[in-house]
Design a protein around this motif. Structure first.
Motif, PDB file in Angstrom:
ATOM      1  N   LEU A 319       0.828  -1.122   0.145  1.00 56.96           N
ATOM      2  CA  LEU A 319       0.091  -0.090   0.118  1.00 56.96           C
ATOM      3  C   LEU A 319       0.882   1.171   0.203  1.00 56.96           C
ATOM      4  O   LEU A 319       0.632   2.155  -0.707  1.00 56.96           O
ATOM      5  CB  LEU A 319      -0.881   0.028   1.190  1.00 56.96           C
ATOM      6  N   ALA A 330      -5.169   4.126   3.582  1.00 65.72           N
ATOM      7  CA  ALA A 330      -5.478   2.552   3.842  1.00 65.72           C
ATOM      8  C   ALA A 330      -4.187   1.874   4.694  1.00 65.72           C
ATOM      9  O   ALA A 330      -4.465   1.178   5.739  1.00 65.72           O
ATOM     10  CB  ALA A 330      -5.857   1.929   2.693  1.00 65.72           C
ATOM     11  N   TYR A 334      -4.713   0.513   8.496  1.00 67.62           N
ATOM     12  CA  TYR A 334      -4.250  -1.019   8.664  1.00 67.62           C
ATOM     13  C   TYR A 334      -3.056  -1.133   9.638  1.00 67.62           C
ATOM     14  O   TYR A 334      -3.119  -1.980  10.445  1.00 67.62           O
ATOM     15  CB  TYR A 334      -4.099  -1.710   7.463  1.00 67.62           C
ATOM     16  N   ILE A 400      -8.799   0.044   2.068  1.00 71.26           N
ATOM     17  CA  ILE A 400      -7.866  -0.790   1.230  1.00 71.26           C
ATOM     18  C   ILE A 400      -8.643  -1.010  -0.385  1.00 71.26           C
ATOM     19  O   ILE A 400      -8.021  -0.652  -1.245  1.00 71.26           O
ATOM     20  CB  ILE A 400      -7.253  -1.913   1.701  1.00 71.26           C
TER      21      ILE A 400
END
Length: 780
Positions: A319, A330, A334, A400
């Motif tokens: 990412l 995202a 996360y 995501i």
């Protein structure tokens, strides 16, 4: 930027190291109660960092520090923005819970205090790493995390598996540390800066430099080894040999995320290039798939979580390199969600192991009745890991999919597929760890299962509640923590808008699809586990086994090289040393075309010719004599001739030194020769004489040509002017040479004296060894 004028942050950064030194005494005297006292250290750090939340959320970076080496411009400085603050809060907040957890988990262990000291050292190193501003400070704390993790992973040092895992982690991350040092030096050369704050202020300087590619490769090597990216992922699961408090802290908030932190920190200056946006998703996606597959293979709960951490780190790297602001959002969500649910689940597994005597999934069932608090914490963390609505894991998964569906082309589609497969494995493992041990019929365990004491269940309960609470309070969570962190990574003002409640969208549809795949994997996990194990067994090789082969190869290579270059023969050592000297002197001048112009023969006076004749006569005597004592005496003639030349050229102090050195050398060598049994003549074959003569001529020629080249250049009087101006003023001496040796180079001179002393003692020992015992006893 805002200058931090108070000492709060300095105390927060330094207190863990003081606590590490005092921890053995505290635990020895206070027992388990000492854990509460030691936990006050990360608690203080957490509130110290939290006090900066409002100013940093408004876009103000907090800087400060202390001078470390003022003469070199090196300082212990900190730089707190949204990124470093979020990491610091995770490290100190989870660290508080881990210290308490370790206090209960290792209760009664004979080395409990030592363990707590290592844990606080680890915490201090990680806090220093994420808060560091200077390149040197960053590197020092980076390496300190490797050393501290080595001590923690190998804590149970009587077990071979623990020692191997600790050594493996140190070797892999140590290699990355060297790469980081080289990378930071390369960045400094490219940008002429040595601080992160200055580097971030000129974001394009590195990308437009010719040093960008080598710097990128070195930084990626450092980050990939630290954060266990494929093919360096093998050290992380092996680190599970450490006690569970280490595993929980290592995987949730500390060392394994250091590489991710480095990539996020340098994203503004190294990102937005084709290399960055290709290499990071490629290696991150590969790591996500490898970690997920290997996690599905395990039956040990701790190893399941370890391999999903590998996969999660791959997801974060993927990412970070994807190249969009939504992907950065995202990654931030996360990272925080993973820290909360993974820390809680590791502590849950530690509770299961501590209270039941096993952590194998096939031995655990129906524990919800006897361990209700542990079950609640495990279920909350497992649901967050699976990405169920209302939890922070759901916020992360929605963002995501929103980020990865925003792109176009085959590359974006491939990354999306990898993310779906990886997240599906996370769902299966989340249910396997957080649900399966607690449902079904109760099975007998090696120990009678019962609820854990408060020090053990407090940590997972708090983290599970935090995983739910931050999601429900998402507005404040975004405003004060997630958005400033993402803005620092993306180098732009970005805002989250993911909701803890589901709503109809493509991202939510992909979330449901992921849950469906994860549920299928969970239901068929027993058969899938056997299939993956069989396939990997047929493959027969992996990076972990490869590491052992590489280490054995290095040992064999070292043995062979040592047998050649350290064969116990002094003549070989001397020959190799002088060959290297000759090569170092001659090759650079020849290859670079920097040979000096040959000077004309000087017009010497009669007495100068006489001195030269004496030197030549001594040289002839050295070459022709067959007796070593005569050769030593003749060799002294050369030194005396040189001393006379120094005297004639107006350097009486140097001449006196030369006279003393030559006299002592002749006397000492002559005395040694009289005490050691040696043949009076030295018969050597012509090939040895030719080799030694060639090397000697090459060394002499190299020194001569180098001196000629130096003297033919422009003379720089900077040092001369400095010593002339300061010899009397600072050192209160008139003789500049003596002042340089005694004052300006005092430690150097002391070192030389120490070397001579040690050499003399060695010679004395050799003489005594070579003298018969009866002769030594009868000597007056």
């Amino acid at each position: 930027m805002q200058q931090a004028t108070d000492a709060t942050l300095l105390i927060a950064l330094g207190l863990p190291f003081i606590g590490a030194a005092l921890a053995p005494m505290v635990m020895r005297r206070m027992g388990v109660a000492g854990a509460w006292l030691l936990a006050s250290i990360p608690a203080f750090a957490f509130f110290a960092f939290a006090s900066q939340i409002r100013s940093i959320s408004e876009g103000t970076a907090v800087v400060g520090g202390l001078d470390w080496i003022p003469s070199l411009g090196v300082s212990l400085s900190w730089y707190l923005d949204g990124l470093s603050l979020a990491f610091a809060l995770l490290i100190s907040g989870i660290g508080f819970l881990i210290v308490l957890y370790a206090g209960g988990y290792l209760k009664g262990h004979p080395h409990h205090g030592r363990f707590m000291g290592f844990l606080l050292l680890f915490m201090g190193a990680m806090q220093g790493l994420v808060a560091a501003d200077g390149f040197l400070t960053l590197f020092v704390f980076w390496e300190l995390t490797s050393i501290a993790s080595f001590l923690l992973i190998g804590f149970d040092h009587q077990r071979e598996a623990s020692r191997r895992a600790a050594l493996q982690a140190l070797v892999v991350t140590g290699m990355g540390g060297l790469a980081l040092l080289a990378g930071l030096i390369t960045i400094g050369m490219a940008t002429t800066t040595d601080t992160l704050s200055a580097l971030l202020a000129d974001r394009d300087a590195l990308r437009t430099s010719a040093f960008y590619t080598p710097a990128l490769i070195l930084i990626l090597l450092a980050a990939f080894t630290k954060s266990a990216q494929f093919p360096f992922h093998f050290w992380l699961p092996n680190a599970m040999e450490a006690p569970t408090p280490v595993s929980a802290y290592l995987h949730s908030a500390t060392m394994v995320k250091a590489g991710v932190y480095l990539l996020m920190r340098l994203n503004p200056v190294m990102g937005d290039t084709a290399l960055w946006q290709t290499i990071l998703p490629l290696f991150g996606g590969t790591t996500l798939i490898v970690g997920s597959v290997l996690a599905l293979r395990q039956s040990d709960l701790k190893l399941m979580l370890a391999y999903t951490t590998v996969g999660s780190l791959g997801l974060l790297v993927m990412l970070t390199g994807f190249g969009t602001e939504t992907a950065v959002l995202a990654a931030v969500l996360y990272l925080i969600a993973h820290a909360l649910f993974k820390g809680a689940l590791f502590m849950v597994v530690g509770i299961l192991d501590h209270e039941t005597g096993t952590r194998r999934i096939e031995d655990l069932s129906g524990l919800r009745r006897t361990m209700p608090l542990t079950f609640a914490a495990a279920l909350g963390a497992g649901l967050s890991m699976a990405g169920i609505p209302l939890f922070t894991g759901f916020l992360a998964k929605e963002t995501i999919y929103e980020a990865l569906t925003g792109g176009a082309g085959a590359w974006s589609l491939l990354v999306l597929i990898v993310a779906i497969l990886g997240n599906a494995a996370m769902v299966a493992i989340g249910f396997e760890v957080g649900l399966k041990p607690f449902i079904g019929e109760t099975r007998p365990t090696p120990q009678a299962a019962h609820e854990a004491p408060v020090l053990l269940w407090l940590g997972p309960v708090v983290l599970a509640v935090a995983g739910l609470g931050l999601s429900l309070l998402s507005y404040w969570f975004y405003s004060f923590l997630a958005d400033p962190m993402a803005s620092a990574i993306a180098d732009a003002s970005v805002r989250n808008h993911a909701s803890p409640l589901p709503h109809i969208s493509l991202a939510f549809g992909l979330s449901l699809f992921t849950l469906a795949i994860g549920a299928v994997l969970y239901l068929g996990l027993d058969g899938l586990r056997r299939g993956i194990s069989g396939g990997l067994a047929a493959f027969g090789w992996g990076p972990d086994r490869g590491f052992d082969q590489v280490m054995r190869g290095l040992v064999r290579l070292a043995v062979r090289v040592t047998a050649v270059v350290q064969n116990g023969r002094l003549d070989v050592y001397i020959t190799v040393a002088f060959v290297v000297i000759a090569a170092a002197l001659l090759l650079p001048m020849i290859l670079a075309g920097e040979l000096p112009a040959l000077p004309s023969i000087p017009m010497l006076q009669l007495h100068e010719w006489a001195v030269m004749l004496v030197a030549v006569t001594g040289l002839y005597a050295v070459l022709r004599t067959r007796n070593r004592l005569t050769a030593i005496a003749s060799l002294g003639i050369q030194g005396f001739a040189v001393a006379v030349l120094f005297l004639l050229m107006g350097a009486p102090d140097l001449s006196f030194t030369q006279f003393m050195v030559e006299t002592l050398s002749v006397v000492i060598l002559a005395l040694v020769m009289t005490r050691i049994r040696l043949d009076p003549t030295d018969h050597r074959p012509w090939n040895e004489k030719l080799l030694d003569g060639t090397i000697a001529i090459a060394c002499g020629l190299g020194f001569g040509l180098l001196l000629l080249k130096v003297t033919q250049g422009v003379f720089d009087t900077a040092l001369t002017d400095f010593f002339n101006a300061n010899a009397r003023l600072i050192a209160h001496g008139r003789n500049v040479v003596n002042v340089i040796i005694v004052d300006f180079r005092g430690f150097d001179t002391l070192g030389e004296i120490a070397v001579v002393t040690i050499t003399g003692l060695a010679i004395l020992a050799i003489i005594r060894i070579g003298t018969p015992r009866e002769k030594r006893e009868n000597r007056p």
